[in-house]
Scaffold this active site. Sequence first.
Site, PDB file in Angstrom:
ATOM      1  CG  HIS A 191      -1.945  -1.045   1.272  1.00  0.00           C
ATOM      2  ND1 HIS A 191      -2.819  -1.266   0.236  1.00  0.00           N
ATOM      3  CD2 HIS A 191      -2.230  -1.976   2.221  1.00  0.00           C
ATOM      4  CE1 HIS A 191      -3.609  -2.297   0.553  1.00  0.00           C
ATOM      5  NE2 HIS A 191      -3.257  -2.746   1.736  1.00  0.00           N
ATOM      6  CG  ASP A 225      -2.625  -8.470   0.912  1.00  0.00           C
ATOM      7  OD1 ASP A 225      -1.846  -8.730   1.848  1.00  0.00           O
ATOM      8  OD2 ASP A 225      -3.673  -7.805   1.053  1.00  0.00           O
ATOM      9  CG  HIS A 274      -6.393  -5.500   1.957  1.00  0.00           C
ATOM     10  ND1 HIS A 274      -5.750  -6.299   2.891  1.00  0.00           N
ATOM     11  CD2 HIS A 274      -7.599  -5.200   2.486  1.00  0.00           C
ATOM     12  CE1 HIS A 274      -6.542  -6.451   3.949  1.00  0.00           C
ATOM     13  NE2 HIS A 274      -7.674  -5.799   3.722  1.00  0.00           N
ATOM     14  CG  ASP A 311      -4.631  -9.998   3.674  1.00  0.00           C
ATOM     15  OD1 ASP A 311      -4.396 -10.480   2.550  1.00  0.00           O
ATOM     16  OD2 ASP A 311      -4.313  -8.832   3.984  1.00  0.00           O
TER      17      ASP A 311
HETATM   18 ZN   LIG Z   1      -3.858  -7.200   2.921  1.00  0.00          ZN
END
Ligand SMILES: [Zn+2]
Length: 343
Positions: A125, A162, A164, A249
């Site tokens: 991120h 991931d 996200h 995740d």
């Molecule tokens: Zn994540």
Amino acid sequence: MSVAFITHPDCLEHFTGAGHPERPERLQAVRNAVKASDLEASLSPLTPEPVEEDLLAAVHTPRYVELVRRLSREGGGQLDPDTVVSAASFDAARLAAGAAVTAVRTVLTGENAAAFAAVRPPGHHARPEAGMGFCLFNNVACAAMAAQHEYGRTRILILDWDVHHGNGTQEIFYRSRAVMYVSLHQENWYPGTGAMNETGAGEGVGFTVNIPLPPGTGDAGYRHLFEEVVLPVTAAFAPELLLISAGYDAHAGDPLGGMALTARGFHALTTLVREVHRGPLAAVLEGGYALRALGHAVTATLGALLGRPAPEAAGGLSEEIPYAAIRARARAVRRVLRDSWDI
Ligand SMILES: [Zn+2]
């Protein structure tokens, strides 16, 4: 095939505060799971150095690097409500990025066929001028920069599984055709980027591939997306280096995601990728917040890289979402991709 395992105890010294999901116990769980497995004797341990300033400067602005350095020196602070800098975070973050770079160097020199960097803080991120989403420096981006600048590689694929979307990594390479970014992530989830029509800009159009997935997608669903999208586009791009932003995740047990992957699923995805890309591969840990699940999933990934059999199927889990929705999503992503790729 030789596989390097790269970690550093100082990555445990990045403190995020009580109750924060991105906690030192995550990395401890990974290290313990590897120790408890029968894999450790087959792995080559490597100790990273902090990332070099020039590589960090290729990814982040001097002003942002200085901010993290200063906050650490002053004892800590917050970059956003989720993203904490503690006294030891600047050093931990430079070691995390350095471990990703070490992973690239060991596979591009041919010393090891594959490498796994078990690090924190995570990185995908982190944007050029700002950390966010638990991430301080973009580890995998530093690794891709090392492959470009030190080894002259011009076809690097970053595969991000991931749960996200890796908005930072996408932003850093959005205009590049040397670094392709492929992300599978939960739709309408943090950080909100990663729509199918985000495909790159300028000469980089077609070199960003986003695969947003409905919550509940599990082992069979991910396999379908790999077979229909990830593997064909990997074969078409023919990367000289494959980097995996290996977040865990999307595991069924994870508190920060709504997906249904199992350790067996991560083994299968790693094996599928390995069948299409037999060249240098470096995986870098991103998220994964259920400690036991994280340990199992990382050892499953390492097992797949070592050619070991898949772990036992977890009981009681099933695909929750209609398979038709997954097939429709695969078709939709392929339609977008056909503007750029013959798949
Ligand atoms: Zn994540």
